[in-house]
Design an enzyme around this catalytic site. Structure first.
Site, PDB file in Angstrom:
ATOM      1  N   LYS A  15       1.200  -1.297   0.274  1.00  0.00           N
ATOM      2  CA  LYS A  15       0.188  -0.240  -0.102  1.00  0.00           C
ATOM      3  C   LYS A  15       0.853   1.635   0.334  1.00  0.00           C
ATOM      4  CE  LYS A  15       0.538  -1.335   4.078  1.00  0.00           C
ATOM      5  NZ  LYS A  15       0.387  -3.453   4.770  1.00  0.00           N
ATOM      6  N   VAL A  31      -5.088  -3.340  -0.035  1.00  0.00           N
ATOM      7  CA  VAL A  31      -5.988  -2.296   1.548  1.00  0.00           C
ATOM      8  C   VAL A  31      -6.862  -3.551   1.688  1.00  0.00           C
ATOM      9  CG1 VAL A  31      -8.628  -0.839   1.353  1.00  0.00           C
ATOM     10  CG2 VAL A  31      -6.593  -0.332  -0.131  1.00  0.00           C
ATOM     11  N   GLY A  38      -6.183  -6.369   3.036  1.00  0.00           N
ATOM     12  CA  GLY A  38      -5.760  -7.906   2.810  1.00  0.00           C
ATOM     13  C   GLY A  38      -6.430  -8.803   1.910  1.00  0.00           C
ATOM     14  N   ILE A  56      -9.711  -9.314   1.891  1.00  0.00           N
ATOM     15  CA  ILE A  56     -11.599  -8.852   1.761  1.00  0.00           C
ATOM     16  C   ILE A  56     -11.545  -8.377   0.575  1.00  0.00           C
ATOM     17  CG2 ILE A  56     -13.244  -7.608   2.638  1.00  0.00           C
ATOM     18  CD1 ILE A  56     -11.992  -6.958   5.265  1.00  0.00           C
ATOM     19  N   ASP A  89      -0.441   4.234   8.102  1.00  0.00           N
ATOM     20  CA  ASP A  89      -1.128   2.627   7.355  1.00  0.00           C
ATOM     21  C   ASP A  89      -2.467   3.255   6.317  1.00  0.00           C
ATOM     22  OD1 ASP A  89      -0.832   0.015   6.305  1.00  0.00           O
ATOM     23  OD2 ASP A  89      -1.773  -0.101   7.754  1.00  0.00           O
ATOM     24  N   LYS A 120      -4.594   3.411   2.598  1.00  0.00           N
ATOM     25  CA  LYS A 120      -5.353   2.268   2.465  1.00  0.00           C
ATOM     26  C   LYS A 120      -6.302   3.684   1.886  1.00  0.00           C
ATOM     27  CE  LYS A 120      -4.347  -1.462   4.704  1.00  0.00           C
ATOM     28  NZ  LYS A 120      -4.204  -1.775   6.339  1.00  0.00           N
ATOM     29  N   GLY A 178      -2.627 -10.824   7.757  1.00  0.00           N
ATOM     30  CA  GLY A 178      -2.276 -12.120   7.159  1.00  0.00           C
ATOM     31  C   GLY A 178      -1.756 -12.770   6.367  1.00  0.00           C
TER      32      GLY A 178
END
Ligand code: HSE
Length: 401
Positions: A100, A127, A129, A131, A196, A200, A299
């Site tokens: 990102k 952005v 992960g 999803i 962070d 995003k 993750g």
């Protein structure tokens, strides 16, 4: 067979190899071809890895190989990753990434480079992960004008706030716990100071404003390091949860607003229930209404799932026309924070303080706990501060319904 390379064999890079290898059969069925990780570029050796024979320390072996069609950039940061991404795209190798920082700071240049070289630059994993959010915005929601985005897009800070709430521990204690569990970095600045999340929301804002680039360095970002368990208890006492929200609003006049700040999120809003390391992005479109994208925002495997999805997309010729996705930094349509209107909860520990006298347009927050609080709509923080000047014992937070 389609050959690809992995640049940076860390948590996400190695996870991407696993996803592509373990699900090779179903991926082959879906795209009609096999994806093969031909090279892994890293400074380190991985003698125990099943992919050890593909590891190289020589960047020329990747960027000079005409058989490599896609490179996965999972190095992170904006130095080596930037150089390698430019080398790959210049050689006509598509790049997919979870980075990102790189997308938000150099996306304008990198997408143009991909376009000029007939390849693609994709960043679904940057952005949220695992999803799906970038592709839904570009594709499924393309018929909508996106009027609002409110996201919990940083798992580390959401985990810290959940720990503070559930265990009654301080910010420092919760941060330590997050570091022990491997969620927070040893230097937590980027996560905990909202940087962070700033990157995003810059990416999401640039997409939904049709490529009008939202520079992350111009987005106001306030993190969670000053929040206390008292702040969390107070939010709950008036029917809210304290969350770090990355916000985008389309002002409807050609301008947009984006910022990151702790919010009191009303229990009526689905984001209030997002706990621990999970992420959620609420998107409001003019015809969609509201939708919430929820799941694991970080993750190895969740992020690798999104990266591998982009690899598949990049392997399917002509899947994305980069010409339609270019970002333009020549004009900024994003308002300065001082000009952004928001809603706020204003509260005082002093029960005798008449908040409605200070803020005549405010509505009282009815609550069983007897907290003296009001909601003020549609006001800039600067205006609010000036109305509260000279009054002691009054605090406020952004409010999201
Ligand atoms: N540090 C990030 C987070 C990782 O905590 O959400 C995923 O971008």
């Amino acid at each position: 067979m389609i050959n690809i390379a992995i640049l940076g064999f860390g948590v996400v890079g190695s996870g991407t190899c696993d996803v592509l290898s373990n699900n090779a059969e179903i991926i082959k069925k879906r795209i009609g071809d096999e994806i093969y990780v031909k090279k892994i570029l890293d400074l380190r050796d991985f003698p125990d890895s099943p992919y050890k024979d593909r590891v190289t320390h020589d960047a020329d072996e990747v960027f000079g190989d005409p058989d490599i069609k896609v490179a996965v950039e999972t190095i992170g940061g904006a130095r080596v990753a930037y150089d390698y991404t430019k080398r790959a795209l210049s050689a006509g190798i598509s790049v997919v990434t979870s980075n990102k920082e790189l997308v938000s700071t150099h996306g304008v240049e990198l997408m143009k480079l991909a376009c000029d070289n007939g390849c693609v630059y994709l960043f679904e994993a940057a952005v949220g992960g695992g999803i799906p959010i970038i592709r839904p915005l570009y594709k499924c929601l393309a018929a909508n004008n996106i009027v609002k985005i409110a996201g919990i897009v940083n798992g580390t800070t959401n985990y810290i706030l959940s720990s503070m709430k559930n265990s009654g521990i301080s910010y420092e204690g919760a941060l330590k716990k997050a570091q022990q569990k491997g969620y927070a970095e040893q230097d937590p600045t980027a996560d905990c100071e909202g940087i962070d999340a700033q990157r995003k929301i810059s990416i999401l804002s640039s997409i939904v404003m049709d490529g009008k680039y939202c520079d992350p360095s111009k987005i106001h970002a306030e993190g969670i390091s000053k929040l206390t368990t008292e702040d969390i208890a107070l939010a709950r006492a008036i029917g809210c949860e304290l969350k770090l929200i990355a916000y985008f609003g389309n002002n409807g006049d050609g301008t947009a607003s984006a910022f990151v700040a702790p919010h009191f999120v009303d229990k009526a809003c689905m984001l209030s229930d997002v706990e621990g390391v999970f992420n959620a992005v609420l998107v409001e479109g003019d015809y969609l209404g509201q939708a919430v994208f929820y799941g694991r925002g970080a993750g190895s495997y969740p992020t690798a799932s999104a990266v591998a999805g982009d690899v598949i997309e990049a392997c399917v010729n002509g899947s994305v026309d980069m010409k339609t996705r270019l970002w333009d930094d020549s004009v900024s349509v994003f308002r300065d924070y001082d000009d952004i209107k928001s809603d706020f909860v204003v509260y005082s520990e002093d029960d005798d303080m008449d908040l409605s006298a200070v803020l005549p347009s405010a509505q009282a927050v009815e609550n069983a706990s007897g907290v003296n609080a009001v909601i003020v709509n549609d006001i800039t923080e600067a205006e609010l501060k000036s109305k509260l000047e000279g009054k002691s014992g009054i605090e406020y937070k952004h409010y999201l319904k």
